[in-house]
Design a protein around this motif. Structure first.
Motif, PDB file in Angstrom:
ATOM      1  N   GLY A 265      19.915 -17.866 -66.170  1.00 37.40           N
ATOM      2  CA  GLY A 265      20.406 -16.855 -65.225  1.00 37.40           C
ATOM      3  C   GLY A 265      19.962 -17.190 -63.818  1.00 37.40           C
ATOM      4  N   PHE A 266      20.824 -16.945 -62.836  1.00 33.65           N
ATOM      5  CA  PHE A 266      20.563 -17.303 -61.434  1.00 33.65           C
ATOM      6  C   PHE A 266      19.748 -16.218 -60.724  1.00 33.65           C
ATOM      7  N   GLY A 267      20.315 -15.017 -60.612  1.00 36.81           N
ATOM      8  CA  GLY A 267      19.631 -13.935 -59.905  1.00 36.81           C
ATOM      9  C   GLY A 267      18.657 -13.207 -60.826  1.00 36.81           C
TER      10      GLY A 267
ATOM     11  N   VAL B  67      27.850 -18.467 -42.010  1.00 37.83           N
ATOM     12  CA  VAL B  67      27.326 -18.850 -43.325  1.00 37.83           C
ATOM     13  C   VAL B  67      25.908 -19.385 -43.145  1.00 37.83           C
ATOM     14  N   TRP B  68      25.407 -20.193 -44.059  1.00 37.29           N
ATOM     15  CA  TRP B  68      23.991 -20.601 -43.992  1.00 37.29           C
ATOM     16  C   TRP B  68      23.545 -21.174 -42.655  1.00 37.29           C
ATOM     17  N   PRO B  69      24.310 -22.032 -42.032  1.00 39.62           N
ATOM     18  CA  PRO B  69      23.822 -22.596 -40.760  1.00 39.62           C
ATOM     19  C   PRO B  69      23.962 -21.642 -39.572  1.00 39.62           C
TER      20      PRO B  69
ATOM     21  N   PHE C  67      19.939 -30.920 -55.681  1.00 32.36           N
ATOM     22  CA  PHE C  67      19.392 -30.543 -54.374  1.00 32.36           C
ATOM     23  C   PHE C  67      20.253 -29.422 -53.805  1.00 32.36           C
ATOM     24  N   ASP C  68      19.663 -28.232 -53.719  1.00 31.86           N
ATOM     25  CA  ASP C  68      20.366 -27.092 -53.129  1.00 31.86           C
ATOM     26  C   ASP C  68      20.267 -27.195 -51.593  1.00 31.86           C
ATOM     27  N   ILE C  69      20.793 -26.211 -50.885  1.00 31.13           N
ATOM     28  CA  ILE C  69      20.966 -26.292 -49.421  1.00 31.13           C
ATOM     29  C   ILE C  69      19.747 -26.718 -48.600  1.00 31.13           C
ATOM     30  N   ASP C  70      18.564 -26.590 -49.178  1.00 32.79           N
ATOM     31  CA  ASP C  70      17.369 -26.880 -48.374  1.00 32.79           C
ATOM     32  C   ASP C  70      17.146 -28.349 -48.045  1.00 32.79           C
TER      33      ASP C  70
ATOM     34  N   VAL D 167      33.653 -26.870 -63.119  1.00 36.70           N
ATOM     35  CA  VAL D 167      33.232 -25.620 -62.498  1.00 36.70           C
ATOM     36  C   VAL D 167      31.980 -25.085 -63.173  1.00 36.70           C
ATOM     37  N   TRP D 168      31.218 -24.330 -62.386  1.00 44.27           N
ATOM     38  CA  TRP D 168      30.188 -23.514 -63.036  1.00 44.27           C
ATOM     39  C   TRP D 168      30.494 -22.080 -62.644  1.00 44.27           C
ATOM     40  N   THR D 169      29.934 -21.141 -63.387  1.00 40.58           N
ATOM     41  CA  THR D 169      30.396 -19.758 -63.261  1.00 40.58           C
ATOM     42  C   THR D 169      29.693 -18.987 -62.142  1.00 40.58           C
ATOM     43  N   GLY D 170      29.028 -19.692 -61.240  1.00 33.38           N
ATOM     44  CA  GLY D 170      28.477 -19.038 -60.060  1.00 33.38           C
ATOM     45  C   GLY D 170      27.254 -18.183 -60.372  1.00 33.38           C
ATOM     46  N   ASP D 171      27.071 -17.188 -59.532  1.00 30.50           N
ATOM     47  CA  ASP D 171      25.805 -16.451 -59.551  1.00 30.50           C
ATOM     48  C   ASP D 171      25.750 -15.385 -60.637  1.00 30.50           C
TER      49      ASP D 171
ATOM     50  N   ASN E 245      20.105 -25.829 -65.848  1.00 33.96           N
ATOM     51  CA  ASN E 245      19.240 -24.684 -65.562  1.00 33.96           C
ATOM     52  C   ASN E 245      19.187 -24.543 -64.047  1.00 33.96           C
ATOM     53  N   HIS E 246      19.538 -23.344 -63.549  1.00 35.35           N
ATOM     54  CA  HIS E 246      19.534 -23.120 -62.100  1.00 35.35           C
ATOM     55  C   HIS E 246      19.121 -21.686 -61.816  1.00 35.35           C
ATOM     56  N   SER E 247      18.409 -21.492 -60.715  1.00 35.79           N
ATOM     57  CA  SER E 247      17.955 -20.130 -60.393  1.00 35.79           C
ATOM     58  C   SER E 247      17.860 -19.951 -58.886  1.00 35.79           C
TER      59      SER E 247
ATOM     60  N   THR F 289      32.552 -27.560 -58.629  1.00 37.51           N
ATOM     61  CA  THR F 289      33.063 -26.633 -57.621  1.00 37.51           C
ATOM     62  C   THR F 289      32.898 -25.193 -58.094  1.00 37.51           C
ATOM     63  N   ARG F 290      32.697 -24.295 -57.125  1.00 39.81           N
ATOM     64  CA  ARG F 290      32.583 -22.881 -57.496  1.00 39.81           C
ATOM     65  C   ARG F 290      33.951 -22.213 -57.497  1.00 39.81           C
ATOM     66  N   ALA F 291      34.793 -22.563 -56.526  1.00 38.66           N
ATOM     67  CA  ALA F 291      36.124 -21.962 -56.466  1.00 38.66           C
ATOM     68  C   ALA F 291      37.144 -22.972 -56.983  1.00 38.66           C
TER      69      ALA F 291
ATOM     70  N   VAL G  57      28.377 -34.471 -56.410  1.00 40.28           N
ATOM     71  CA  VAL G  57      28.395 -33.424 -55.400  1.00 40.28           C
ATOM     72  C   VAL G  57      28.711 -32.080 -56.031  1.00 40.28           C
ATOM     73  N   TRP G  58      28.025 -31.080 -55.508  1.00 41.64           N
ATOM     74  CA  TRP G  58      28.162 -29.720 -56.007  1.00 41.64           C
ATOM     75  C   TRP G  58      28.727 -28.903 -54.829  1.00 41.64           C
ATOM     76  N   ASN G  59      30.004 -28.533 -54.924  1.00 37.66           N
ATOM     77  CA  ASN G  59      30.663 -27.786 -53.847  1.00 37.66           C
ATOM     78  C   ASN G  59      30.489 -26.285 -54.057  1.00 37.66           C
ATOM     79  N   ASP G  60      29.836 -25.658 -53.105  1.00 37.45           N
ATOM     80  CA  ASP G  60      29.534 -24.220 -53.201  1.00 37.45           C
ATOM     81  C   ASP G  60      30.289 -23.475 -52.102  1.00 37.45           C
ATOM     82  N   MET G  61      30.336 -22.154 -52.174  1.00 38.80           N
ATOM     83  CA  MET G  61      30.812 -21.290 -51.077  1.00 38.80           C
ATOM     84  C   MET G  61      32.258 -21.569 -50.670  1.00 38.80           C
ATOM     85  N   ASN G  62      33.024 -22.220 -51.546  1.00 39.59           N
ATOM     86  CA  ASN G  62      34.348 -22.676 -51.116  1.00 39.59           C
ATOM     87  C   ASN G  62      35.485 -21.725 -51.497  1.00 39.59           C
TER      88      ASN G  62
HETATM   89  O1  MIG Z   1      24.711 -17.593 -50.714  1.00 41.06           O
HETATM   90  O2  MIG Z   1      23.014 -22.517 -51.994  1.00 41.06           O
HETATM   91  O3  MIG Z   1      26.301 -19.959 -56.245  1.00 41.06           O
HETATM   92  O4  MIG Z   1      24.172 -21.608 -56.987  1.00 41.06           O
HETATM   93  O5  MIG Z   1      21.945 -21.706 -55.275  1.00 41.06           O
HETATM   94  C1  MIG Z   1      24.190 -18.267 -51.817  1.00 41.06           C
HETATM   95  C2  MIG Z   1      22.397 -21.371 -52.424  1.00 41.06           C
HETATM   96  C3  MIG Z   1      24.628 -19.692 -51.769  1.00 41.06           C
HETATM   97  C4  MIG Z   1      25.374 -19.722 -54.072  1.00 41.06           C
HETATM   98  C5  MIG Z   1      25.474 -20.567 -55.296  1.00 41.06           C
HETATM   99  C6  MIG Z   1      24.099 -20.825 -55.829  1.00 41.06           C
HETATM  100  C7  MIG Z   1      23.250 -21.513 -54.785  1.00 41.06           C
HETATM  101  C8  MIG Z   1      23.195 -20.672 -53.514  1.00 41.06           C
HETATM  102  N1  MIG Z   1      24.545 -20.374 -53.045  1.00 41.06           N
END
Ligand code: MIG
Length: 577
Positions: free
Chosen positions: A322-324, A178-180, A104-107, A286-290, A347-349, A273-275, A212-217
C-alpha cells in the motif's frame, strides 16, 4: 456473455465519456461521450478469449518485456540521497531478498526538474548507478510531464523556443503548479513534441538507467485541474483542447518515451505509466497509482489487475504494502503473497508513511517475505512464458477464474482468487485476522495443493488453512511448470538446467528460452520446448532451436496425489534429485 456467444464493445473516443452498464435500467447498457466522433467497435465471438484476442488485435498487445523486469522491484518516495539508495541495495542482498530493481522517485532530480540529477545528494550519479548495476540492480527513474518554468533550464527553454507547451484559451503559455512549482505541459499529442521528448530520454540512458516510470501524466496539477479549453498542439499542428486530449495525454507521453528507449537503448523498453488509454499497452505497463495501506485496497488489487488484464493490459501491478498510510506486518505479509503473482511486483510507499521494506518489521515477516519473493524467482520462467504467449494471443497473465473456466458459472462472481496463466490458481487471504478460507476450485479439472501435493476434484469449495505464512496456491493437473533455481537477481547465473515440476494428469506446455533482453525473438531467435505429459509420463520436444544456449538438461519431479512436488521451500526441492 450469452449462452452461445460473447461480445465486446470498444468505444474509441478520447473525450470525456460515460458508461452505464445496466445501472439505470438493468436491461440496458448505455455509453456516450461529450465530443468527438461516434466511433465504436462491436466485437463478436464465441468466448471471452475470442473477444480479448480481437480487441487486442485492434488496439495492440503487451509485448514481451525484458526478463529482469519480472523480478522484484523495491521503491519508496523518500529515498533522498545516494546513501539511502545504497543502503536499500545492500540490505536487500544481506537479507537475501532477491531483487532486480530499485526505483528512484522524484527526489533524485534537481529541484524536481525533469532530466536533471541532484548533485547535492549524489556526488556522482553515474558512479552510483554503476555500483548498483554491478550489484545486479537495474535502476528505474520517475519522470513527470510538468516542466519547471525557469529561465535558463534547457528543457524549458527548448520547449518555449519551439512552442512545445500547452497554451491557455487566451493564447498565453499555460502554467499550473506541480512538484517543481510553476510548470508547463508538453503537447505530447504532437509528433514533433514526442520526438523531442524521446530524445530527452538519452540523458537517463547515458546515466545508466534501465527503465522509466511516468507519473502525474493525467496530467495532474496542484492548482485545480487544467481547464477544458487549454490548447495542446495536435498531430497536424492544429489545436486539440484539453477536454479532448486529457484521456490520451498519458498515452502519448508513453509513446514518446518508448520511442526514445528504442532509439537510444535498443532493448525492450520498460516504461511504466500511471495514465493510459485503450492501446497504451503497446507502449507501457501500468500500475494502479496511489492505493492505501488498507485491507480494502488489497482486496481491490485482485479485481483491478484482472480487469486491466481483460482490457489488454497484461502487464500491471499495485503498490505492494500500500502507498498511502502506514502498513502493518499482517497486511504486508498478505500483500506480498498477492504481489508475487502479479505481473509487476513492486513494493512502493509514500513519503512520511511507515517504512515497508521487507526488514522493517520482524524476523517472521522477513521470512514470509523471502518465501514469496523466492517463489516468484522460481516461477520466473513460467511467468515469462505467459508473457511470450500474451504477445501472441492478448491473453493476460493474471486472470479472473472465469476467463479460463467460462463454462463454470460458479466462477463468475469470484474476485478473491485468480489464475496465473493456465496452470496456477491463487487464493490469497485478503482480509484481516483470517487464517482459513474457502477456495473454489473450478470444474473440469483436477487440482493439486502447491504446498502439500494433496489432490482435489474441481467443481467444489474446499476449506484451506492459511496461517500468515501461507497463501493457498493450486496447480491444475496436467501442468508441467518450468522452474528456475534460486537467484538473487536475473542474470546472477546462467540457468543451465531447468527444473520441471510435473503434476500428474494430461497436458501440453510450451516453454520459451531466449536472451531475455533483445528483439531477436521477433525474428525467431528463441528456443521453444514442448513438454507433453500423460499421467506423469513426460515427453520433451525441441520445437524451435535458434537460441545458442539451450539447456544442458532438465530436473524432473513428479507430483502424484499426496506426494509433494515442492517442499515447503522450493529452494530445498530444487536441490533434491
Ligand atoms: O503527488 O512522485 O502515484 O507513486 O511516489 C504525488 C511522488 C506524486 C504519485 C505517484 C506515487 C509517487 C508520488 N507521486
Amino acid at each position: 456473455m450469452r449462452p452461445h456467444f460473447t461480445y465486446g464493445i470498444f468505444l474509441d473516443n478520447t473525450s470525456k465519456s460515460y458508461f452505464d452498464m445496466g445501472k439505470e435500467e438493468a436491461e440496458r447498457y448505455y455509453f456516450a461521450a461529450d465530443g468527438g466522433d461516434l466511433d465504436y467497435y462491436f466485437i463478436a465471438g464465441e468466448t471471452m478469449r475470442d473477444i480479448l484476442g480481437a480487441y487486442t488485435g485492434l488496439t495492440g498487445r503487451t509485448a514481451l518485456p525484458q526478463k529482469w523486469t519480472l523480478g522484484y522491484h523495491q521503491s519508496r518516495w523518500g529515498y533522498i540521497t545516494e546513501d539511502d539508495i545504497m543502503d536499500v541495495a545492500e540490505k536487500m542482498r544481506q537479507c537475501r531478498i532477491p531483487c532486480d530493481s530499485i526505483h528512484f522517485d522524484i527526489d533524485y532530480m534537481d529541484a524536481f526538474k525533469v532530466f536533471t540529477w541532484n548533485r547535492k545528494n549524489y556526488k556522482d550519479p553515474k558512479k552510483t548507478l554503476q555500483k548498483l548495476t554491478e550489484m545486479g540492480y537495474k535502476p528505474v527513474t520517475i519522470i513527470d510531464p510538468g516542466v519547471k518554468k525557469e529561465d535558463g533550464y534547457d528543457v524549458y527553454e527548448e520547449g518555449i523556443k519551439n512552442g512545445y507547451f500547452a497554451f491557455s484559451a487566451e493564447n498565453e503559455l499555460y502554467v499550473n503548479e506541480v512538484w517543481p512549482g510553476d510548470a508547463v505541459f508538453p503537447s505530447f499529442t504532437n509528433p514533433k513534441v514526442r520526438s523531442w521528448w524521446a530524445d530527452k530520454q538519452k540523458f537517463l540512458i547515458d546515466m545508466g538507467v534501465r527503465g522509466v516510470w511516468n507519473d502525474m501524466n493525467e496530467p495532474a496539477s496542484f492548482k485545480g485541474p487544467l481547464p477544458d479549453d487549454v490548447q495542446f498542439a495536435d498531430e497536424d499542428d492544429t489545436v486539440i483542447l484539453h477536454k479532448d486530449a486529457h484521456n490520451i495525454y498519458g498515452h502519448c507521453m508513453a509513446m514518446a518515451t518508448k520511442d526514445g528507449w528504442l532509439k537510444y537503448d535498443g532493448r525492450r523498453p520498460f516504461i511504466i505509466t500511471r495514465a493510459a488509454y485503450a492501446g497504451t499497452q503497446r507502449y507501457a505497463l501500468v500500475w494502479t497509482g496511489d492505493n492505501q495501506s488498507i485491507w480494502a485496497h488489497l482486496q481491490m488489487a485482485i479485481p483491478q489487475l484482472c480487469n486491466l488484464g481483460l482490457s489488454g493490459f497484461s502487464y500491471a501491478g499495485t503498490d505492494v504494502g500500500g502507498f498511502g498510510a502506514d502498513t502493518t506486518k499482517e497486511l504486508l505479509a498478505r500483500w506480498v503473497q498477492v504481489g508475487c503473482l502479479s505481473p509487476l511486483f513492486r513494493n512502493h510507499s509514500a513519503q512520511g508513511t511507515r517504512k515497508q521494506e521487507p526488514w522493517q518489521f520482524d524476523k517472521e515477516l522477513l521470512e514470509i517475505y523471502r518465501k514469496y519473493v523466492e517463489l516468484r524467482y522460481h516461477l520466473l520462467p513460467y511467468i515469462y512464458d505467459c508473457f511470450f504467449e500474451s504477445e501472441q494471443t492478448g491473453l493476460p497473465i493474471m486472470r479472473p477464474l472465469m476467463l479460463n473456466f467460462e463454462k463454470d458459472a460458479e466462477t463468475y462472481e469470484i474476485n478473491d482468487e485468480f489464475m496465473v496463466g493456465e496452470w496456477l490458481l491463487a487464493a490469497p487471504v485478503v482480509t484481516q485476522g483470517t487464517t482459513m478460507r474457502l477456495v473454489y476450485l473450478p470444474e473440469g479439472a483436477m487440482w493439486y495443493d502447491f504446498w502439500t501435493g494433496e489432490k482435489y476434484k474441481g467443481g467444489q469449495y474446499i476449506t484451506k488453512k492459511a496461517p500468515l505464512d501461507t497463501m493457498p496456491l493450486f496447480v491444475r493437473a496436467g501442468a508441467v511448470l518450468p522452474l528456475y533455481p534460486l537467484m538473487q537477481y536475473v542474470g546472477e547465473k546462467e540457468v543451465e538446467d531447468l527444473t520441471l515440476a510435473v503434476y500428474s494428469g494430461i497436458g501440453n506446455y510450451i516453454h520459451y528460452q531466449d536472451d531475455g533482453e533483445s528483439f531477436a525473438y521477433k525474428k525467431g531467435g528463441y528456443n521453444a520446448y514442448v513438454f507433453s505429459q500423460n499421467n506423469g509420463r513426460l515427453q520433451i520436444k525441441d520445437a524451435v532451436k535458434n537460441y545458442e544456449k539451450p539447456y544442458k538438461g532438465f530436473y524432473v519431479k513428479i507430483c502424484r496425489d499426496g506426494v509433494t512436488a515442492l517442499s515447503e521451500t522450493p529452494g530445498e526441492y530444487l536441490n533434491a534429485e
